[in-house]
Write an enzyme that holds these catalytic residues in place. Structure first.
Site, mmCIF file in Angstrom:
data_model
loop_
_atom_site.group_PDB
_atom_site.id
_atom_site.type_symbol
_atom_site.label_atom_id
_atom_site.label_comp_id
_atom_site.label_asym_id
_atom_site.label_seq_id
_atom_site.Cartn_x
_atom_site.Cartn_y
_atom_site.Cartn_z
ATOM 1 N N PRO A 180 -20.971 8.687 8.306
ATOM 2 C CA PRO A 180 -20.050 9.151 9.348
ATOM 3 C C PRO A 180 -18.828 9.775 8.759
ATOM 4 O O PRO A 180 -17.989 8.921 8.010
ATOM 5 C CB PRO A 180 -19.877 7.992 10.259
ATOM 6 C CG PRO A 180 -20.253 6.720 9.318
ATOM 7 C CD PRO A 180 -21.101 7.277 8.368
ATOM 8 N N THR A 183 0.716 -1.077 0.034
ATOM 9 C CA THR A 183 -0.051 -0.007 0.125
ATOM 10 C C THR A 183 0.822 1.204 -0.103
ATOM 11 O O THR A 183 1.816 1.296 0.310
ATOM 12 C CB THR A 183 -0.662 0.212 1.214
ATOM 13 O OG1 THR A 183 -1.395 1.218 1.582
ATOM 14 C CG2 THR A 183 -0.186 -0.344 2.635
ATOM 15 N N ASP A 184 0.148 2.335 -0.504
ATOM 16 C CA ASP A 184 0.955 3.554 -0.430
ATOM 17 C C ASP A 184 1.160 4.151 0.934
ATOM 18 O O ASP A 184 1.660 5.019 1.278
ATOM 19 C CB ASP A 184 0.393 4.595 -1.392
ATOM 20 C CG ASP A 184 -1.097 4.957 -1.015
ATOM 21 O OD1 ASP A 184 -1.640 4.334 -0.191
ATOM 22 O OD2 ASP A 184 -1.536 6.039 -1.772
ATOM 23 N N GLU A 185 0.218 3.503 1.762
ATOM 24 C CA GLU A 185 -0.045 4.219 3.172
ATOM 25 C C GLU A 185 1.587 3.968 4.136
ATOM 26 O O GLU A 185 1.777 4.570 5.063
ATOM 27 C CB GLU A 185 -0.998 3.384 4.023
ATOM 28 C CG GLU A 185 -2.326 3.797 3.393
ATOM 29 C CD GLU A 185 -3.605 3.385 3.862
ATOM 30 O OE1 GLU A 185 -3.453 3.374 5.442
ATOM 31 O OE2 GLU A 185 -4.706 3.210 3.469
ATOM 32 N N TYR A 217 -1.681 -0.788 10.947
ATOM 33 C CA TYR A 217 -1.805 -1.278 9.785
ATOM 34 C C TYR A 217 -0.709 -0.959 8.810
ATOM 35 O O TYR A 217 -0.054 -1.866 8.242
ATOM 36 C CB TYR A 217 -3.034 -0.636 8.867
ATOM 37 C CG TYR A 217 -3.388 -1.173 7.434
ATOM 38 C CD1 TYR A 217 -3.271 -2.390 6.869
ATOM 39 C CD2 TYR A 217 -3.446 -0.370 6.425
ATOM 40 C CE1 TYR A 217 -3.297 -2.883 5.500
ATOM 41 C CE2 TYR A 217 -3.284 -0.363 5.225
ATOM 42 C CZ TYR A 217 -3.249 -1.815 4.756
ATOM 43 O OH TYR A 217 -3.118 -1.996 3.379
ATOM 44 N N LYS A 245 2.551 -3.305 7.390
ATOM 45 C CA LYS A 245 2.735 -3.228 5.729
ATOM 46 C C LYS A 245 4.008 -3.074 5.553
ATOM 47 O O LYS A 245 4.770 -3.554 4.744
ATOM 48 C CB LYS A 245 1.657 -2.671 5.329
ATOM 49 C CG LYS A 245 0.280 -3.201 5.056
ATOM 50 C CD LYS A 245 -0.043 -4.527 4.665
ATOM 51 C CE LYS A 245 0.018 -4.553 3.002
ATOM 52 N NZ LYS A 245 -0.164 -6.000 2.200
HETATM 53 P P1 NAD Z 1 -9.318 -7.607 2.473
HETATM 54 O O1 NAD Z 1 -9.449 -7.347 3.700
HETATM 55 O O2 NAD Z 1 -10.761 -7.440 1.535
HETATM 56 O O3 NAD Z 1 -9.191 -9.192 2.037
HETATM 57 C C1 NAD Z 1 -8.096 -9.843 2.848
HETATM 58 C C2 NAD Z 1 -8.104 -11.269 2.634
HETATM 59 O O4 NAD Z 1 -7.220 -12.089 3.288
HETATM 60 C C3 NAD Z 1 -9.525 -11.990 2.928
HETATM 61 O O5 NAD Z 1 -9.879 -12.893 2.065
HETATM 62 C C4 NAD Z 1 -9.034 -12.650 4.261
HETATM 63 O O6 NAD Z 1 -9.978 -13.815 4.550
HETATM 64 C C5 NAD Z 1 -7.452 -12.949 3.934
HETATM 65 N N1 NAD Z 1 -6.750 -13.096 5.121
HETATM 66 C C6 NAD Z 1 -6.606 -12.555 6.258
HETATM 67 N N2 NAD Z 1 -5.813 -12.890 7.178
HETATM 68 C C7 NAD Z 1 -5.446 -14.145 6.551
HETATM 69 C C8 NAD Z 1 -4.604 -15.131 7.086
HETATM 70 N N3 NAD Z 1 -3.959 -15.021 8.376
HETATM 71 N N4 NAD Z 1 -4.134 -16.174 6.244
HETATM 72 C C9 NAD Z 1 -4.764 -16.339 5.002
HETATM 73 N N5 NAD Z 1 -5.761 -15.455 4.602
HETATM 74 C C10 NAD Z 1 -5.907 -14.175 5.338
HETATM 75 O O7 NAD Z 1 -8.298 -6.887 1.694
HETATM 76 P P2 NAD Z 1 -8.102 -6.059 0.283
HETATM 77 O O8 NAD Z 1 -8.499 -4.799 0.349
HETATM 78 O O9 NAD Z 1 -8.355 -6.972 -0.486
HETATM 79 O O10 NAD Z 1 -6.422 -5.804 0.336
HETATM 80 C C11 NAD Z 1 -5.528 -6.814 -0.369
HETATM 81 C C12 NAD Z 1 -4.227 -6.640 -0.301
HETATM 82 O O11 NAD Z 1 -3.994 -5.339 -0.815
HETATM 83 C C13 NAD Z 1 -3.619 -6.260 1.148
HETATM 84 O O12 NAD Z 1 -2.378 -6.666 1.277
HETATM 85 C C14 NAD Z 1 -3.691 -4.882 1.333
HETATM 86 O O13 NAD Z 1 -2.918 -4.326 2.324
HETATM 87 C C15 NAD Z 1 -3.374 -4.467 0.013
HETATM 88 N N6 NAD Z 1 -3.891 -3.024 -0.381
HETATM 89 C C16 NAD Z 1 -5.247 -2.879 -0.437
HETATM 90 C C17 NAD Z 1 -5.856 -1.617 -0.844
HETATM 91 C C18 NAD Z 1 -7.098 -1.282 -0.684
HETATM 92 O O14 NAD Z 1 -7.645 0.067 -0.916
HETATM 93 N N7 NAD Z 1 -8.010 -2.132 -0.255
HETATM 94 C C19 NAD Z 1 -4.803 -0.489 -1.503
HETATM 95 C C20 NAD Z 1 -3.517 -0.843 -1.595
HETATM 96 C C21 NAD Z 1 -2.928 -2.292 -0.992
HETATM 97 P P1 TYD Z 2 -10.607 3.808 4.416
HETATM 98 O O1 TYD Z 2 -11.696 3.269 3.305
HETATM 99 O O2 TYD Z 2 -10.805 3.079 5.648
HETATM 100 O O3 TYD Z 2 -9.247 3.725 3.764
HETATM 101 P P2 TYD Z 2 -7.860 4.067 4.293
HETATM 102 O O4 TYD Z 2 -7.937 4.575 5.758
HETATM 103 O O5 TYD Z 2 -7.233 2.906 4.242
HETATM 104 O O6 TYD Z 2 -7.310 5.017 3.474
HETATM 105 O O7 TYD Z 2 -10.775 5.300 4.374
HETATM 106 C C1 TYD Z 2 -10.883 6.217 3.570
HETATM 107 C C2 TYD Z 2 -10.841 7.606 4.035
HETATM 108 O O8 TYD Z 2 -12.187 7.597 4.591
HETATM 109 C C3 TYD Z 2 -10.055 7.857 5.275
HETATM 110 O O9 TYD Z 2 -9.415 9.273 5.328
HETATM 111 C C4 TYD Z 2 -10.612 7.775 6.539
HETATM 112 C C5 TYD Z 2 -12.232 8.054 5.935
HETATM 113 N N1 TYD Z 2 -13.436 7.626 6.337
HETATM 114 C C6 TYD Z 2 -14.446 8.380 7.174
HETATM 115 O O10 TYD Z 2 -14.696 9.584 6.964
HETATM 116 N N2 TYD Z 2 -15.713 7.637 7.489
HETATM 117 C C7 TYD Z 2 -15.644 6.308 7.541
HETATM 118 O O11 TYD Z 2 -16.716 5.802 8.130
HETATM 119 C C8 TYD Z 2 -14.480 5.634 7.076
HETATM 120 C C9 TYD Z 2 -14.570 4.162 7.118
HETATM 121 C C10 TYD Z 2 -13.523 6.124 6.723
#
Ligand code: NAD
Ligand code: TYD
Length: 373
Positions: free
Chosen positions: A230, A148-150, A175, A179
């Site tokens: 929210p 992630t970019d975070e 988180y 990562k």
């Molecule tokens: P998600 O939470 O939707 O899915 C995570 C999956 O991993 C789930 O299916 C869960 O069951 C599985 N999992 C969790 N713990 C596990 C374990 N101990 N063993 C096996 N499986 C396990 O997450 P996502 O949003 O699809 O993100 C996927 C990846 O991409 C993550 O590594 C996240 O850090 C990265 N990522 C997400 C975003 C985003 O915007 N969602 C952006 C950049 C990077």
């Molecule tokens: P989120 O989807 O949790 O992604 P991330 O925190 O990993 O970027 O949140 C996106 C943005 O929205 C973040 O600035 C937090 C804000 N947010 C709210 O304002 N209200 C909410 O209920 C949630 C879940 C997020």
């Protein structure tokens, strides 16, 4: 147990081990890959099925001969080593993680467990399976760590500041710290062993199958039910949103065309304040809901409720995707206005999915987090 080669029509199929494939991005990636490569690849999806993992996301592929699901925890060394022993894995695409910042603030330990220790297990099992006696690696094997970019921390509001691959890591939430730690482990394996890997750091994704704890699906789901929306703090935090299919495509392109050992940032220059995103969602819902649909009367700006800010809330994320664009030729294809329509259309068509994932544990999480809004 001997190694099982995937052979089809006399030709060996490339075998992918995807972790976390039952989650949001992982399931979109699996659909993308079968859409692109059809029966010329094989995918083994390893997922522990936490609250975020949902096999309903994979209904369309579950009966394919070239798809296998294994329920296992990535921290379980024996289970993961067995998968490598029984299958000649060519590619690992490692998504499995705890992924929600708010949950990490409430319960950091499981983030360290899965994101750090789980990644160490994945790296070690791949290394053991792929390493030759002279310390080099079998030809063609590749590990892609999805991050992630975070990890880069928070940018100033100045619109000229971006995250580059060279930006120093400065994670703030549990988180992003977990990562960042997992990225460092992958870097250590690449530097120490010349382990064949890449890391991708992507901006915020949105699209089908996203769990409604995250901002966009939470707002869509709440608005359709006339529940409060929210918004944390002043609503002016900026995120750089990418349609999930564009991310899936980028991952495949990095793995096939990227230089090994390199890091690639993935993002589409779509920075928006949270409150702007929320206005777009509300307007698009109004446009898309047909006259006479009872939900039309519920969707309203009046639902917007400013709530206490998230602890340590990063102000702004913005990716500079120059490297992936110039080296690999990847560009995002989905404009936000189209992506949000596709996402909302998907949620309209999958009310049952939303009902299923928001029953049970989700309700408890929601009430603890937001009260009974
Ligand atoms: P998600 O939470 O939707 O899915 C995570 C999956 O991993 C789930 O299916 C869960 O069951 C599985 N999992 C969790 N713990 C596990 C374990 N101990 N063993 C096996 N499986 C396990 O997450 P996502 O949003 O699809 O993100 C996927 C990846 O991409 C993550 O590594 C996240 O850090 C990265 N990522 C997400 C975003 C985003 O915007 N969602 C952006 C950049 C990077
Ligand atoms: P989120 O989807 O949790 O992604 P991330 O925190 O990993 O970027 O949140 C996106 C943005 O929205 C973040 O600035 C937090 C804000 N947010 C709210 O304002 N209200 C909410 O209920 C949630 C879940 C997020």
């Amino acid at each position: 147990m001997g190694t099982r080669e995937s052979v089809q029509k006399g030709k060996r199929m490339r075998t992918y081990l995807v972790t976390g494939g039952a989650g949001f991005i992982g399931s979109n990636y699996i659909h993308y890959m079968f859409g692109k490569y059809g029966d010329t690849i094989r995918i083994i999806n390893v997922d522990a099925l936490t609250y975020a993992g949902n096999l309903e996301n994979l209904k369309a592929v579950e009966n394919l001969d070239n798809y296998t699901f294994v329920r296992a925890d990535i921290c379980d060394k024996e289970a993961i080593a067995r998968i490598f022993a029984e299958n000649d894995i060519d590619r690992v695409v490692h998504f499995a993680a705890e992924s929600h910042v708010d949950r990490s603030i409430r319960n950091p330990e499981v983030f360290v467990q899965t994101n750090v220790l789980g990644t160490a297990v994945m790296l070690n099992c791949a290394k053991d399976a792929w390493e030759l006696p002279d310390g080099s690696f079998k030809a063609g094997k590749k590990f892609l760590h999805v991050s992630t970019d975070e990890v880069y921390g928070s940018l100033p509001e100045d619109e000229d500041a971006f995250f580059y691959e060279t930006t120093p890591y400065d994670p703030h939430s549990p988180y992003s710290a977990s990562k960042a730690s997992s990225d460092m482990l992958v870097k250590a394996y690449m530097d120490t062993y010349k382990f064949p890997a890449n890391i991708t750091n992507c901006s915020n994704n949105y699209g089908p199958y996203q769990f409604p704890e995250k901002f966009i699906p939470l707002m869509i789901n709440n608005a359709l039910q006339g529940r409060k929306l929210p918004v944390y703090g002043d609503g002016k935090n900026v995120r750089d949103w990418l349609y999930v299919e564009d991310h899936a495509k980028a991952i495949d392109m990095v793995q096939e065309q990227g230089r090994l050992f390199e890091v690639y940032n993935i993002g589409g220059h779509n920075e928006k304040q949270n409150i702007e995103i929320l206005h777009i969602i509300l307007e698009t819902l109004q446009e898309m809901l047909p006259e006479g649909d009872p939900r039309k009367a519920l969707v309203s700006e009046e639902l917007i409720t400013y709530v206490e800010d998230r602890k340590g809330h990063d102000r702004r994320y913005a990716i500079a995707p120059d490297k992936i664009r110039s080296e690999i030729g990847w560009e995002p294809e989905t404009m936000f206005k189209d992506g949000i329509r596709k996402t909302i259309a998907w949620f309209f068509e999958h009310e049952e999915w939303m009902k299923n994932v928001t029953s049970g544990d989700y309700q408890k999480y929601y009430d603890d987090m937001y009260g009974n809004g």
